[in-house]
Design a protein around this motif. Structure first.
Motif, PDB file in Angstrom:
ATOM      1  N   GLU B   5       0.857  -1.181   0.000  1.00  0.00           N
ATOM      2  CA  GLU B   5       0.000   0.000   0.000  1.00  0.00           C
ATOM      3  C   GLU B   5       0.886   1.221   0.000  1.00  0.00           C
ATOM      4  O   GLU B   5       1.636   1.458   0.950  1.00  0.00           O
ATOM      5  CB  GLU B   5      -0.909   0.007   1.225  1.00  0.00           C
ATOM      6  N   GLU B   6       0.786   2.016  -1.072  1.00  0.00           N
ATOM      7  CA  GLU B   6       1.619   3.214  -1.181  1.00  0.00           C
ATOM      8  C   GLU B   6       0.919   4.409  -0.535  1.00  0.00           C
ATOM      9  O   GLU B   6      -0.306   4.536  -0.591  1.00  0.00           O
ATOM     10  CB  GLU B   6       1.941   3.550  -2.643  1.00  0.00           C
ATOM     11  N   ASP B   7       1.734   5.275  -0.028  1.00  0.00           N
ATOM     12  CA  ASP B   7       1.238   6.490   0.609  1.00  0.00           C
ATOM     13  C   ASP B   7       2.261   7.600   0.353  1.00  0.00           C
ATOM     14  O   ASP B   7       3.453   7.369   0.526  1.00  0.00           O
ATOM     15  CB  ASP B   7       1.074   6.236   2.106  1.00  0.00           C
ATOM     16  N   PRO B   8       1.846   8.796  -0.097  1.00  0.00           N
ATOM     17  CA  PRO B   8       0.466   9.183  -0.399  1.00  0.00           C
ATOM     18  C   PRO B   8       0.021   8.642  -1.762  1.00  0.00           C
ATOM     19  O   PRO B   8       0.832   8.105  -2.496  1.00  0.00           O
ATOM     20  CB  PRO B   8       0.555  10.714  -0.431  1.00  0.00           C
ATOM     21  N   GLN B   9      -1.241   8.837  -2.086  1.00  0.00           N
ATOM     22  CA  GLN B   9      -1.731   8.444  -3.405  1.00  0.00           C
ATOM     23  C   GLN B   9      -1.203   9.392  -4.464  1.00  0.00           C
ATOM     24  O   GLN B   9      -0.981   8.975  -5.609  1.00  0.00           O
ATOM     25  CB  GLN B   9      -3.259   8.474  -3.433  1.00  0.00           C
ATOM     26  N   ALA B  10      -1.064  10.687  -4.092  1.00  0.00           N
ATOM     27  CA  ALA B  10      -0.576  11.675  -5.044  1.00  0.00           C
ATOM     28  C   ALA B  10       0.296  12.679  -4.319  1.00  0.00           C
ATOM     29  O   ALA B  10       0.105  12.955  -3.131  1.00  0.00           O
ATOM     30  CB  ALA B  10      -1.745  12.378  -5.735  1.00  0.00           C
ATOM     31  N   LEU B  11       1.259  13.226  -5.077  1.00  0.00           N
ATOM     32  CA  LEU B  11       2.243  14.131  -4.509  1.00  0.00           C
ATOM     33  C   LEU B  11       2.593  15.170  -5.561  1.00  0.00           C
ATOM     34  O   LEU B  11       2.894  14.812  -6.700  1.00  0.00           O
ATOM     35  CB  LEU B  11       3.479  13.292  -4.152  1.00  0.00           C
ATOM     36  N   SER B  12       2.540  16.456  -5.173  1.00  0.00           N
ATOM     37  CA  SER B  12       2.913  17.515  -6.104  1.00  0.00           C
ATOM     38  C   SER B  12       4.019  18.339  -5.462  1.00  0.00           C
ATOM     39  O   SER B  12       3.863  18.835  -4.341  1.00  0.00           O
ATOM     40  CB  SER B  12       1.699  18.400  -6.405  1.00  0.00           C
TER      41      SER B  12
END
Lengths: 114, 110
Positions: B5-12
């Motif tokens: 399970e990856e975290d975070p789902q999105a990164l900017s």
């Protein structure tokens, strides 16, 4: 060097039509071969893998089948496509020898079932 | 088989900043791998870390593995626009298969 090919790159098919996606690997012998499906914005779901000619393991029950008629050829098929078969299909290989665990992916086939 | 399970789902992030993403899992593994996927393309292997290793480096990439916490992290230093992609962790247990997580989508702003 090794290369992996998939075709076609894109496919639009009507519901109920048959499917055949092909994957071939060059530059290696006795690879382990894998078919994955990726839904939009999601991870990879392993569909089938093969450790040798004619040896297919299915990971999930579904409308698809796989065959390995030659050492470096892996085919994904369906007799009648469903809407839910839409997705991005990726073929991958890894060396059949121990110690080589990296998977090398093809460019993928985007399938849209309408 | 388990999935990471990856975290975070999105990164900017801004170009030049570091990007860190994490992967957690539940049962024992043989190794853990990180892959990158550019939009609409196949996955490309980045780095493999074995269960008896704690840290590995490859260029601007740094991967750590904590088997007691069952987690791994991928750090991309001095990010570039070309690092914009989805990053996946993949778990290898004692069979022929890899189990992939849902990925972290990284956007690097110029």
């Amino acid at each position: 060097s090794q290369t992996i090919h998939q075709w076609p790159a894109t496919l639009v098919q009507p519901v109920g039509s048959p499917l055949s996606l092909e994957c071939t690997v060059e530059g290696t012998s006795n690879p382990n071969l894998y078919w994955y499906r990726q839904a939009a914005g999601r991870g990879l779901q392993l569909l089938f893998y093969s450790v040798g000619i004619g040896q297919i393991s299915s990971e999930v029950p579904q409308n698809l089948s796989a065959s390995r008629p030659q050492d470096r050829q892996f085919i994904l098929s369906s007799k009648k496509l469903l809407l839910s078969d839409s997705g991005f299909y990726l073929c991958a290989w890894t060396s059949g020898l121990g110690g080589q665990e990296t998977q090398y992916f093809g460019p993928g086939t985007r399938l849209l079932v309408l | 088989s388990q999935q990471g399970e990856e975290d975070p789902q999105a990164l900017s992030i801004q170009e030049g900043e570091n990007a860190t993403m994490n992967c957690s899992y539940k049962t024992s593994i043989n190794n853990l791998q990180w892959y990158r996927q550019n939009s609409g393309r196949g996955l490309v292997h980045l780095i493999l870390i074995r269960s008896n290793e704690r840290e590995k480096h490859s260029g601007r990439l740094r991967v750590t593995l904590d088997t007691s916490k069952k987690s791994s992290s991928l750090l991309i230093t001095a990010s570039r626009a070309a690092d914009t992609a989805s990053y996946f962790c993949a778990l290898r247990s004692n069979d022929y298969k890899l189990s992939f997580g849902a990925g972290t989508t990284v956007t690097v702003r110029a």
